[in-house]
Design a protein around this motif. Structure first.
Motif, PDB file in Angstrom:
ATOM      1  N   SER A 164      -3.920   7.774  -5.494  1.00  0.00           N
ATOM      2  CA  SER A 164      -5.061   7.239  -6.237  1.00  0.00           C
ATOM      3  C   SER A 164      -6.364   7.651  -5.560  1.00  0.00           C
ATOM      4  N   ASP A 165      -7.403   7.746  -6.355  1.00  0.00           N
ATOM      5  CA  ASP A 165      -8.744   7.948  -5.794  1.00  0.00           C
ATOM      6  C   ASP A 165      -9.340   6.622  -5.351  1.00  0.00           C
ATOM      7  N   TYR A 166      -9.027   5.576  -6.124  1.00  0.00           N
ATOM      8  CA  TYR A 166      -9.510   4.232  -5.809  1.00  0.00           C
ATOM      9  C   TYR A 166      -8.351   3.255  -5.922  1.00  0.00           C
ATOM     10  N   ALA A 221       0.824  -1.206   0.000  1.00  0.00           N
ATOM     11  CA  ALA A 221       0.000   0.000   0.000  1.00  0.00           C
ATOM     12  C   ALA A 221       0.859   1.257   0.000  1.00  0.00           C
ATOM     13  N   HIS A 222       1.932   1.236   0.776  1.00  0.00           N
ATOM     14  CA  HIS A 222       2.796   2.410   0.883  1.00  0.00           C
ATOM     15  C   HIS A 222       3.570   2.670  -0.410  1.00  0.00           C
ATOM     16  N   GLY A 254      -3.187   0.189   5.229  1.00  0.00           N
ATOM     17  CA  GLY A 254      -1.989   0.906   4.809  1.00  0.00           C
ATOM     18  C   GLY A 254      -2.202   2.136   3.967  1.00  0.00           C
ATOM     19  N   LEU A 255      -3.401   2.319   3.407  1.00  0.00           N
ATOM     20  CA  LEU A 255      -3.650   3.450   2.508  1.00  0.00           C
ATOM     21  C   LEU A 255      -4.179   4.658   3.271  1.00  0.00           C
ATOM     22  N   PRO A 256      -3.978   5.863   2.729  1.00  0.00           N
ATOM     23  CA  PRO A 256      -4.506   7.069   3.378  1.00  0.00           C
ATOM     24  C   PRO A 256      -6.022   7.115   3.303  1.00  0.00           C
ATOM     25  N   ASN A 257      -6.623   7.878   4.211  1.00  0.00           N
ATOM     26  CA  ASN A 257      -8.086   7.862   4.295  1.00  0.00           C
ATOM     27  C   ASN A 257      -8.785   8.672   3.212  1.00  0.00           C
TER      28      ASN A 257
END
Length: 303
Positions: free
Chosen positions: A166-168, A160-161, A185-188
């Motif tokens: 990305s939006d999706y 993820a890092h 792992g992805l940003p909110n």
């Protein structure tokens, strides 16, 4: 010599397609199928920190579980060979087909196959059964079916890092470990969409909730309508789509996991699901050796 930490990061491929252009979408593919010739995709992500833990603990063996055509067993077999680990595979049986391409690979890598009845296999997550296996293999590290545990999520969070903004972010979902790691792992500001490959997979939402241990995580949703009849089931439309993506866009897919993911992406694009200008990153989770299994089953039916 290959070491656990020197497998290079996988590339990004951008797909240019009339459907994407029409709706103003950017599709990036994280080509985790190119991580390694055999230990590829989400299976390596899940195995990496489990193998590091095994080595650091001074253990010499591992035990894991799977069906006869399991991608996890296939990848684990090569990992054991590469990193000098004695491996034991608890295979859902009750009998072993030695011509099965996945099991042939496991045997060639020096792993020991332990076929069990379907009744016994259903006990694989029961504490009493695990204790029995730990007593039998007392110098072994146990990895669950599919490779999903806390250390597996650590590997997927690393994936993820590595992703571009990305939006999706979208992935195929089998057991839920990969999508849980991405959610963690992805940003909110990134929406995680999981395309389930099993029919009747609504139960996975609760299992994924239980895997996520952090409070602030990316928003997520499972999509249940793209299984094409169920696990390992296909349709002529899906098979035709996979062929087109390989021939026209040099993106090899198999119809069990990744084919269903990309079919869903293009279907959703045509339905106007994504906002114009959205950037979608799709995770190619590998598993292309599954095509060998499908060909083997087709040959079995025709003989």
């Amino acid at each position: 010599m290959q070491t656990i930490t020197n497998i290079a990061e996988s590339p990004i491929q951008t797909i240019h397609h009339p459907t994407l252009d029409k709706y103003g979408l950017t599709l990036q593919v994280k080509r985790d199928d190119l991580l390694h010739p055999v230990i590829q995709g989400n299976k390596w992500r899940k195995l990496k920190y489990n193998i590091l833990h095994l080595k650091q603990a001074g253990l010499e063996e591992l035990v894991t579980f799977g069906g006869a055509f399991s991608n996890h067993l296939y990848a684990t077999s090569m990992a054991c060979k590469l990193f000098a680990i004695k491996g034991h595979l608890i295979v859902r049986g009750p009998e072993i087909d030695r011509h099965n391409p996945t099991l042939k690979m496991a045997s060639a890598c020096g792993l020991t196959l332990h076929p069990v009845s379907r009744v016994e296999y259903r006990q694989r997550n029961q504490p009493e059964y695990i204790q029995t296996l730990q007593a039998k293999f007392n110098n072994a590290y146990l990895i669950p079916e599919g490779g999903t545990n806390a250390l597996a999520l650590q590997g997927v969070e690393e994936l993820a890092h590595s992703l571009p903004q990305s939006d999706y972010v979208m992935t195929a979902v089998g057991s839920g470990g990969t999508v849980a790691g991405l959610i963690s792992g992805l940003p909110n500001h990134t929406q995680v969409l999981g395309v389930t490959v099993l029919k009747g997979a609504e139960y996975l939402a609760q299992e994924i909730h239980e895997l996520i241990t952090i409070q602030r995580c990316a928003p997520w949703q499972l999509l249940y309508d793209f299984h094409h009849g169920g696990y390992a089931k296909t349709t002529p439309e899906l098979l035709s789509f996979c062929h087109e993506m390989k021939v026209k866009y040099r993106l090899p897919l198999e119809p069990i996991y990744t084919g269903k993911l990309f079919y869903a992406i293009f279907t959703l694009a045509k339905q106007g699901y994504f906002n114009k200008g959205s950037v979608i990153t799709a995770i190619h989770t590998g598993g292309l050796q599954g095509l060998d299994g499908l060909r083997y089953l087709d040959n079995q039916k025709s003989t």
